[in-house]
Design an enzyme around this catalytic site. Structure first.
Site, PDB file in Angstrom:
ATOM      1  N   ASN A   5      -1.646   0.267   7.019  1.00 51.20           N
ATOM      2  CA  ASN A   5      -1.536  -1.759   7.687  1.00 51.20           C
ATOM      3  C   ASN A   5      -0.266  -1.496   6.606  1.00 51.20           C
ATOM      4  O   ASN A   5      -0.292  -2.927   6.250  1.00 51.20           O
ATOM      5  CB  ASN A   5      -2.557  -1.814   7.648  1.00 51.20           C
ATOM      6  CG  ASN A   5      -3.673  -1.980   7.372  1.00 51.20           C
ATOM      7  OD1 ASN A   5      -3.404  -1.955   5.396  1.00 51.20           O
ATOM      8  ND2 ASN A   5      -4.438  -3.062   7.490  1.00 51.20           N
ATOM      9  N   LYS A  47       0.697  -0.987   0.227  1.00 52.10           N
ATOM     10  CA  LYS A  47       0.284   0.079  -0.157  1.00 52.10           C
ATOM     11  C   LYS A  47       0.705   1.539  -0.027  1.00 52.10           C
ATOM     12  O   LYS A  47       1.840   1.147   0.193  1.00 52.10           O
ATOM     13  CB  LYS A  47      -1.280   0.233   1.121  1.00 52.10           C
ATOM     14  CG  LYS A  47      -2.035  -1.299   1.269  1.00 52.10           C
ATOM     15  CD  LYS A  47      -2.825  -1.210   2.127  1.00 52.10           C
ATOM     16  CE  LYS A  47      -4.102  -2.660   2.366  1.00 52.10           C
ATOM     17  NZ  LYS A  47      -5.232  -2.341   3.421  1.00 52.10           N
ATOM     18  N   TYR A  89     -12.455  -2.148  -3.382  1.00 53.83           N
ATOM     19  CA  TYR A  89     -12.968  -2.372  -2.474  1.00 53.83           C
ATOM     20  C   TYR A  89     -14.476  -2.484  -1.946  1.00 53.83           C
ATOM     21  O   TYR A  89     -14.950  -1.709  -0.838  1.00 53.83           O
ATOM     22  CB  TYR A  89     -11.829  -1.343  -1.427  1.00 53.83           C
ATOM     23  CG  TYR A  89     -10.574  -1.750  -1.091  1.00 53.83           C
ATOM     24  CD1 TYR A  89     -10.401  -2.981  -0.302  1.00 53.83           C
ATOM     25  CD2 TYR A  89      -9.602  -1.095  -1.256  1.00 53.83           C
ATOM     26  CE1 TYR A  89      -9.005  -3.432   0.679  1.00 53.83           C
ATOM     27  CE2 TYR A  89      -8.020  -1.222  -0.502  1.00 53.83           C
ATOM     28  CZ  TYR A  89      -8.000  -2.603   0.550  1.00 53.83           C
ATOM     29  OH  TYR A  89      -6.764  -2.415   0.671  1.00 53.83           O
ATOM     30  N   ARG A  96       3.357  -6.456   9.030  1.00 55.29           N
ATOM     31  CA  ARG A  96       2.045  -5.836  10.237  1.00 55.29           C
ATOM     32  C   ARG A  96       2.610  -4.746  11.392  1.00 55.29           C
ATOM     33  O   ARG A  96       3.027  -3.337  11.726  1.00 55.29           O
ATOM     34  CB  ARG A  96       0.520  -5.408   9.485  1.00 55.29           C
ATOM     35  CG  ARG A  96      -0.420  -5.480   8.614  1.00 55.29           C
ATOM     36  CD  ARG A  96      -1.565  -5.898   7.854  1.00 55.29           C
ATOM     37  NE  ARG A  96      -2.315  -5.618   7.348  1.00 55.29           N
ATOM     38  CZ  ARG A  96      -3.159  -6.548   6.733  1.00 55.29           C
ATOM     39  NH1 ARG A  96      -3.675  -7.368   8.008  1.00 55.29           N
ATOM     40  NH2 ARG A  96      -3.672  -5.749   5.502  1.00 55.29           N
ATOM     41  N   GLU A 125      -9.908 -10.861  -7.854  1.00 54.47           N
ATOM     42  CA  GLU A 125      -8.656 -10.256  -7.407  1.00 54.47           C
ATOM     43  C   GLU A 125      -7.412  -9.956  -8.116  1.00 54.47           C
ATOM     44  O   GLU A 125      -6.922  -8.781  -8.820  1.00 54.47           O
ATOM     45  CB  GLU A 125      -7.707  -9.805  -6.274  1.00 54.47           C
ATOM     46  CG  GLU A 125      -9.373  -9.801  -4.939  1.00 54.47           C
ATOM     47  CD  GLU A 125      -8.190  -9.837  -3.033  1.00 54.47           C
ATOM     48  OE1 GLU A 125      -9.876  -8.728  -2.627  1.00 54.47           O
ATOM     49  OE2 GLU A 125      -7.651  -9.911  -3.037  1.00 54.47           O
ATOM     50  N   HIS A 139      -1.775  -5.868   1.869  1.00 55.09           N
ATOM     51  CA  HIS A 139      -3.260  -6.169   1.514  1.00 55.09           C
ATOM     52  C   HIS A 139      -2.785  -7.492   1.167  1.00 55.09           C
ATOM     53  O   HIS A 139      -2.244  -7.768   0.229  1.00 55.09           O
ATOM     54  CB  HIS A 139      -4.116  -6.034   0.090  1.00 55.09           C
ATOM     55  CG  HIS A 139      -5.824  -6.421  -0.184  1.00 55.09           C
ATOM     56  ND1 HIS A 139      -6.797  -6.216   0.073  1.00 55.09           N
ATOM     57  CD2 HIS A 139      -5.187  -7.225  -1.551  1.00 55.09           C
ATOM     58  CE1 HIS A 139      -6.777  -7.467  -0.217  1.00 55.09           C
ATOM     59  NE2 HIS A 139      -6.188  -7.526  -0.899  1.00 55.09           N
TER      60      HIS A 139
HETATM   61  P1  ADP Z   1      -7.340  -7.277   5.971  1.00 56.39           P
HETATM   62  O1  ADP Z   1      -6.859  -5.972   4.933  1.00 56.39           O
HETATM   63  O2  ADP Z   1      -6.985  -7.603   7.229  1.00 56.39           O
HETATM   64  O3  ADP Z   1      -8.331  -7.777   4.553  1.00 56.39           O
HETATM   65  P2  ADP Z   1     -10.157  -5.679   5.680  1.00 56.39           P
HETATM   66  O4  ADP Z   1     -10.833  -6.512   4.791  1.00 56.39           O
HETATM   67  O5  ADP Z   1     -11.577  -5.922   6.911  1.00 56.39           O
HETATM   68  O6  ADP Z   1      -8.776  -6.117   6.508  1.00 56.39           O
HETATM   69  O7  ADP Z   1     -10.110  -4.370   5.705  1.00 56.39           O
HETATM   70  C1  ADP Z   1      -9.959  -3.910   4.181  1.00 56.39           C
HETATM   71  C2  ADP Z   1      -8.921  -2.796   4.610  1.00 56.39           C
HETATM   72  O8  ADP Z   1      -9.440  -1.734   5.082  1.00 56.39           O
HETATM   73  C3  ADP Z   1      -7.683  -3.103   5.688  1.00 56.39           C
HETATM   74  O9  ADP Z   1      -6.352  -3.546   5.249  1.00 56.39           O
HETATM   75  C4  ADP Z   1      -7.369  -1.746   6.232  1.00 56.39           C
HETATM   76  O10 ADP Z   1      -6.460  -0.182   5.466  1.00 56.39           O
HETATM   77  C5  ADP Z   1      -8.698  -1.405   6.182  1.00 56.39           C
HETATM   78  N1  ADP Z   1      -9.597  -0.958   7.467  1.00 56.39           N
HETATM   79  C6  ADP Z   1     -10.181  -1.495   7.968  1.00 56.39           C
HETATM   80  N2  ADP Z   1     -10.388  -1.289   9.069  1.00 56.39           N
HETATM   81  C7  ADP Z   1     -11.029  -0.616   9.085  1.00 56.39           C
HETATM   82  C8  ADP Z   1     -10.817   1.009   9.987  1.00 56.39           C
HETATM   83  N3  ADP Z   1     -11.737   0.104  11.115  1.00 56.39           N
HETATM   84  N4  ADP Z   1     -10.479   1.605   9.961  1.00 56.39           N
HETATM   85  C9  ADP Z   1     -10.002   2.255   9.078  1.00 56.39           C
HETATM   86  N5  ADP Z   1      -9.394   1.504   8.090  1.00 56.39           N
HETATM   87  C10 ADP Z   1      -9.615   0.143   8.524  1.00 56.39           C
HETATM   88 MG    MG Z   2      -9.424  -8.408   3.433  1.00 58.24          MG
END
Ligand code: ADP
Ligand code: MG
Length: 140
Positions: free
Chosen positions: A114, A11, A51, A104, A128, A117
């Site tokens: 973070n 990212k 997303y 992370r 994807e 992805h």
């Molecule tokens: P992951 O990337 O671990 O699969 P998610 O699919 O739940 O997590 O979320 C996608 C992305 O959205 C996360 O990697 C992060 O960048 C962002 N994100 C998730 N939860 C939050 C939150 N509570 N506040 C801000 N950004 C978030």
């Molecule tokens: Mg995810």
């Protein structure tokens, strides 16, 4: 155990801090092979489409703005159980909860920024990967 492919994205916080090599080292040290990789800038529309599953979440707009704030590096990773393995290597979404040694834990700036992805299922991985790569760009 099955040979799988998964989609990884480094990212904007990771490219901005010049961390792509360090993240690739963690990927390769875990036994995953980088079989496709390119650096690009997402458009707003691409970020929203990628997303789309999170469209109803409160953080959706901020997330899309953040994902277009700088270049990303998209990758196809291959290995035994690559989907789950890369999720392990990444660590928890919120770096405060991420295990020691994960990408992370080591590199993420916040729950949003973070660093990486990774696909969360084999089916989503296939979709994807097809979002970013054509078959001739994937060299196993
Ligand atoms: P992951 O990337 O671990 O699969 P998610 O699919 O739940 O997590 O979320 C996608 C992305 O959205 C996360 O990697 C992060 O960048 C962002 N994100 C998730 N939860 C939050 C939150 N509570 N506040 C801000 N950004 C978030
Ligand atoms: Mg995810």
């Amino acid at each position: 155990m099955t040979l799988q492919q998964t989609l990884s994205i480094m990212k904007p916080d990771a490219t901005r801090r010049n961390l792509t090599g360090k993240i690739n080292a963690k990927i390769e040290d875990a036994g995953l092979r980088i079989i496709a990789q390119k650096r690009l800038c997402l458009s707003k529309e691409q970020a929203q489409k990628f997303y789309a599953v999170h469209a109803e979440r409160s953080f959706f707009n901020d997330l899309c703005e953040y994902m277009i704030s700088g270049p990303v590096v998209v990758q196809v990773l291959e290995g035994e159980d690559a989907v789950a393995k890369y999720r392990e290597v990444m660590g928890a979404t919120n770096p405060a909860n991420a295990a020691e040694g994960t990408i992370r834990k080591e590199f993420a700036e916040s729950i949003e920024a973070n660093s990486v992805h990774g696909s969360d299922s084999e089916e989503n991985a296939a979709n994807e990967i097809a979002f970013f790569f054509s078959q001739i760009e994937i060299v196993g």
